[in-house]
Design an enzyme around this catalytic site. Structure first.
Site, PDB file in Angstrom:
ATOM      1  N   ASN A  57       2.208  -8.328  -2.352  1.00 43.35           N
ATOM      2  CA  ASN A  57       2.425  -6.877  -2.265  1.00 43.35           C
ATOM      3  C   ASN A  57       3.813  -6.592  -2.817  1.00 43.35           C
ATOM      4  O   ASN A  57       4.819  -6.881  -2.175  1.00 43.35           O
ATOM      5  CB  ASN A  57       2.311  -6.406  -0.813  1.00 43.35           C
ATOM      6  CG  ASN A  57       2.599  -4.921  -0.662  1.00 43.35           C
ATOM      7  OD1 ASN A  57       2.628  -4.177  -1.638  1.00 43.35           O
ATOM      8  ND2 ASN A  57       2.815  -4.490   0.567  1.00 43.35           N
ATOM      9  N   LYS A  84       5.159  -3.675  -3.502  1.00 40.70           N
ATOM     10  CA  LYS A  84       5.752  -2.431  -2.994  1.00 40.70           C
ATOM     11  C   LYS A  84       6.346  -1.613  -4.159  1.00 40.70           C
ATOM     12  O   LYS A  84       5.782  -1.613  -5.248  1.00 40.70           O
ATOM     13  CB  LYS A  84       6.760  -2.739  -1.901  1.00 40.70           C
ATOM     14  CG  LYS A  84       6.149  -3.603  -0.785  1.00 40.70           C
ATOM     15  CD  LYS A  84       7.006  -3.701   0.441  1.00 40.70           C
ATOM     16  CE  LYS A  84       6.301  -4.534   1.504  1.00 40.70           C
ATOM     17  NZ  LYS A  84       7.052  -4.552   2.770  1.00 40.70           N
ATOM     18  N   HIS A 111      -1.147   0.215   5.392  1.00 40.60           N
ATOM     19  CA  HIS A 111       0.096  -0.534   5.572  1.00 40.60           C
ATOM     20  C   HIS A 111       1.030   0.252   6.490  1.00 40.60           C
ATOM     21  O   HIS A 111       1.040   1.485   6.468  1.00 40.60           O
ATOM     22  CB  HIS A 111       0.756  -0.788   4.218  1.00 40.60           C
ATOM     23  CG  HIS A 111       1.855  -1.791   4.270  1.00 40.60           C
ATOM     24  ND1 HIS A 111       3.129  -1.483   4.715  1.00 40.60           N
ATOM     25  CD2 HIS A 111       1.880  -3.112   3.942  1.00 40.60           C
ATOM     26  CE1 HIS A 111       3.886  -2.569   4.656  1.00 40.60           C
ATOM     27  NE2 HIS A 111       3.163  -3.567   4.195  1.00 40.60           N
ATOM     28  N   GLU A 129       4.041   0.905   6.367  1.00 39.89           N
ATOM     29  CA  GLU A 129       4.950   1.833   5.681  1.00 39.89           C
ATOM     30  C   GLU A 129       4.233   3.141   5.349  1.00 39.89           C
ATOM     31  O   GLU A 129       4.841   4.218   5.393  1.00 39.89           O
ATOM     32  CB  GLU A 129       5.500   1.158   4.423  1.00 39.89           C
ATOM     33  CG  GLU A 129       6.463   0.029   4.763  1.00 39.89           C
ATOM     34  CD  GLU A 129       6.625  -1.001   3.655  1.00 39.89           C
ATOM     35  OE1 GLU A 129       7.327  -1.999   3.901  1.00 39.89           O
ATOM     36  OE2 GLU A 129       6.049  -0.825   2.569  1.00 39.89           O
ATOM     37  N   GLU A 187      -0.058  -7.560  10.195  1.00 43.03           N
ATOM     38  CA  GLU A 187       1.367  -7.564   9.878  1.00 43.03           C
ATOM     39  C   GLU A 187       2.165  -6.947  11.032  1.00 43.03           C
ATOM     40  O   GLU A 187       2.226  -5.715  11.140  1.00 43.03           O
ATOM     41  CB  GLU A 187       1.633  -6.755   8.609  1.00 43.03           C
ATOM     42  CG  GLU A 187       1.115  -7.390   7.350  1.00 43.03           C
ATOM     43  CD  GLU A 187       1.748  -6.765   6.112  1.00 43.03           C
ATOM     44  OE1 GLU A 187       2.297  -7.507   5.297  1.00 43.03           O
ATOM     45  OE2 GLU A 187       1.720  -5.533   5.987  1.00 43.03           O
ATOM     46  N   GLY A 197       9.700  -7.540   6.128  1.00 45.51           N
ATOM     47  CA  GLY A 197      10.953  -7.360   5.407  1.00 45.51           C
ATOM     48  C   GLY A 197      12.201  -7.623   6.223  1.00 45.51           C
ATOM     49  O   GLY A 197      13.307  -7.331   5.778  1.00 45.51           O
ATOM     50  N   SER A 246       7.095 -11.363   6.209  1.00 42.90           N
ATOM     51  CA  SER A 246       8.081 -12.387   5.843  1.00 42.90           C
ATOM     52  C   SER A 246       7.455 -13.763   5.627  1.00 42.90           C
ATOM     53  O   SER A 246       8.028 -14.797   5.982  1.00 42.90           O
ATOM     54  CB  SER A 246       9.195 -12.462   6.901  1.00 42.90           C
ATOM     55  OG  SER A 246       9.881 -11.225   6.997  1.00 42.90           O
TER      56      SER A 246
END
Length: 252
Positions: free
Chosen positions: A9, A11, A94, A96, A166, A172, A212
């Site tokens: 991914n 991003k 996701h 985000e 996740e 991150g 991560s």
């Protein structure tokens, strides 16, 4: 046995020119035998990515998609646009998108159904915050996300979908769930799918771990019985991604 999936991914990183350069270099270093490998790149770079991996078994995915076919939705991209560009997968839900852009479970369910309608494989994300984990509600929260995502999705339609667990606190941050923590939630997700559908469907759906993932922890994570690969962030932009893919192959 479920076939492993190693998905990158990217991003909001890399221009179309950079995407061509990275994928042209990386595709010769990745062995896809026995595993599914894909890169999810920004919308503006999808065509460049598809062209860059042409002639290989590497697939390209999108990072998001809207649930309408067409219309006055400035800035959005439709499933038919993705299909025409050669896209095979799409990341949906996701954290985000949920946290920054306000996408809720209802919106994500609409997107999942639209992706399935167009034969794009959805990678359905779920995961808890640190506060939710500390309050002991991880499993309940994640199960709610899964049930909502699969609402009015038939058993046959669900069969080829992918789920990515996740934990938000590990995305991150450099932190990673222990293999035991990740396995516990992924096993519960599989149990949830069994309760929604049946054991055969639960055994068929592939569940990835994200948050991560890198070359130093991938081998241990992929060895877990209910973890069928990884949704890889920053490491998928680096040469170590080839090593992560190799760990996926060895865990078959």
């Amino acid at each position: 046995m479920r076939r492993k999936v190693i998905a990158g991914n990217w991003k909001m990183n890399k221009t179309p020119r950079e995407v061509r350069s990275i994928l042209t270099d990386m595709k010769d270093k990745i062995c896809t035998e026995g595993v599914d490998v894909l890169f999810c790149v920004p919308a503006i770079s999808l065509v460049a990515a598809v062209e860059s991996v042409k002639g290989t078994d590497i697939a390209i995915g999108a990072e998001n998609m809207f649930y309408e076919e067409q219309g006055a939705y400035t800035g959005e991209i439709s499933a038919s646009m993705l299909v025409d560009a050669g896209v095979k997968y799409v990341i949906l839900g996701h954290s985000e998108r949920r946290q920054i852009f306000g996408e809720d479970n209802t919106v994500i369910n609409m997107k999942v159904k639209k992706a399935i309608e167009h034969k794009i494989i959805p990678i359905i994300c779920c995961g808890e915050t640190l506060e939710q984990r500390e309050h002991g509600v991880t499993l309940e929260f994640v199960e709610e996300q899964i049930r909502s995502a699969y609402y009015n999705v038939s058993r046959e339609e669900a069969h080829d979908t992918i789920i990515a667990y996740e934990p938000i606190w590990a995305i991150g941050t450099g932190k990673v769930a222990t293999s035991a923590q990740a396995q516990e939630v992924c096993a519960d997700i599989r149990g949830c799918i069994e309760r929604i559908y049946d054991r055969e469907t639960a055994d068929a759906i592939r569940i990835l771990y994200g948050g991560s993932v890198n070359a130093s922890n991938a081998e241990e994570l992929f060895a877990m019985p209910d973890i069928d690969g990884g949704l890889v962030g920053g490491a998928s932009l680096k040469p170590e991604f080839a090593d992560i893919v190799e760990f996926g192959r060895k865990s078959i």
